[in-house]
Design a protein around this motif. Structure first.
Motif, short mmCIF file in Angstrom:
data_model
loop_
_atom_site.label_atom_id
_atom_site.label_comp_id
_atom_site.label_asym_id
_atom_site.label_seq_id
_atom_site.Cartn_x
_atom_site.Cartn_y
_atom_site.Cartn_z
N GLY A 15 0.79 -1.22 0.00
CA GLY A 15 0.00 0.00 0.00
C GLY A 15 0.82 1.27 0.00
N GLY A 16 0.43 2.20 0.86
CA GLY A 16 1.10 3.50 0.93
C GLY A 16 2.55 3.40 1.35
N ALA A 17 2.87 2.47 2.24
CA ALA A 17 4.26 2.30 2.68
C ALA A 17 5.15 1.87 1.52
CB ALA A 17 4.34 1.28 3.81
N LEU A 18 4.62 1.01 0.66
CA LEU A 18 5.39 0.56 -0.50
C LEU A 18 5.60 1.72 -1.49
CD1 LEU A 18 6.74 -1.62 -2.17
CD2 LEU A 18 4.48 -2.28 -3.04
N THR A 19 4.54 2.49 -1.72
CA THR A 19 4.66 3.65 -2.62
C THR A 19 5.69 4.63 -2.09
OG1 THR A 19 2.34 3.45 -3.30
CG2 THR A 19 3.41 5.59 -3.65
N ARG A 20 5.63 4.90 -0.80
CA ARG A 20 6.58 5.84 -0.19
C ARG A 20 8.01 5.35 -0.37
NH1 ARG A 20 9.39 6.76 4.37
NH2 ARG A 20 9.41 8.90 5.22
N ALA A 21 8.24 4.06 -0.12
CA ALA A 21 9.59 3.49 -0.25
C ALA A 21 10.07 3.58 -1.68
CB ALA A 21 9.59 2.05 0.24
N ARG A 22 9.18 3.31 -2.63
CA ARG A 22 9.57 3.37 -4.04
C ARG A 22 9.89 4.79 -4.47
NH1 ARG A 22 5.26 -1.03 -6.62
NH2 ARG A 22 6.52 -2.88 -6.16
N VAL A 23 9.16 5.76 -3.94
CA VAL A 23 9.45 7.16 -4.26
C VAL A 23 10.84 7.54 -3.76
CG1 VAL A 23 8.84 9.56 -3.69
CG2 VAL A 23 7.05 7.94 -4.37
#
Length: 217
Positions: A15-23
């Protein structure tokens, strides 16, 4: 650089944690290749495989992304230094200082591409400085000096200026990292002496603790 499945005691990011890490991973890659100024939020989002709107759900602006990249994707120099004063009297001073070198050189090496763009933009630098408040880069040498001051009180090092000694060690790490980034493996064979980082840490700390003045007699 994402630790999606490698975090101890935790499952993979979603979710959001994965998106944040990828950013953050995408930003680190782009800053290292095209530079901080040219790495736009649109490019970062594209590299991360998300929309720019999704990016802004996690970060206010590019400046915040830069700060988080430094804090979460670079070797943890500030944390390593902050723990030192409490370790005064434990282990050996030599071991502690060598550990600082082994963290500081990779930190500065990874930070140069980001810091270069920051220093080239007075507006971005001013914004970054305001956001840091009083938690600026001077804390690295000042906290190291606090550790050396504590060791001096315990009689484990000579009566030398802790601030000057801390600056000598951090300055050596900074210059070593600069040479590695500047030459990028294409410089003269003897540009890095000692060659291996572990040897550099050992010999730099040895010179710092032992001094270079010839002893009488």
């Amino acid at each position: 650089m994402t630790d999606e499945g490698n975090r101890e005691g935790a499952g993979p990011l979603t979710g959001g944690a994965l998106t944040r890490a990828r950013v953050l991973d995408a930003a680190a890659r782009l800053i290292g290749t095209v530079g901080l100024v040219k790495a736009t939020t649109k490019q970062i989002a594209r590299e991360a495989g998300c929309s720019e709107a999704a990016l802004y759900k996690h970060f206010r602006d590019k400046e915040e992304i830069f700060v988080r990249v430094l804090r979460e994707r670079a070797p943890r120099l500030a944390e390593a230094i902050a723990e030192l004063p409490a370790r005064a009297g434990q282990g050996t001073v030599r071991e502690h200082l060598e550990a600082v070198v082994l963290v500081a050189v990779p930190f500065y090496r990874q930070s140069f591409p980001m810091a270069g763009g920051l220093l080239a933009s007075p507006e971005l630098l001013a914004a970054h400085r305001r956001r840091l408040d009083n938690a600026g880069p001077h804390h690295v040498s000042s906290r190291l000096a606090d550790y050396l001051r504590a060791e001096r009180r315990l009689g484990r090092i000579a009566d030398v200026d802790p601030d000057a000694t801390a600056m000598l060690l951090i300055g050596a790490c900074f210059h070593r990292a600069f040479l590695e980034v500047f030459y990028a493996g294409e410089g003269p064979a003897d540009v890095l002496r000692p060659g291996a980082l572990e040897d550099f840490a050992r010999e730099t700390v040895r010179a710092l603790l032992g001094g270079i003045e010839e002893t009488a007699g």
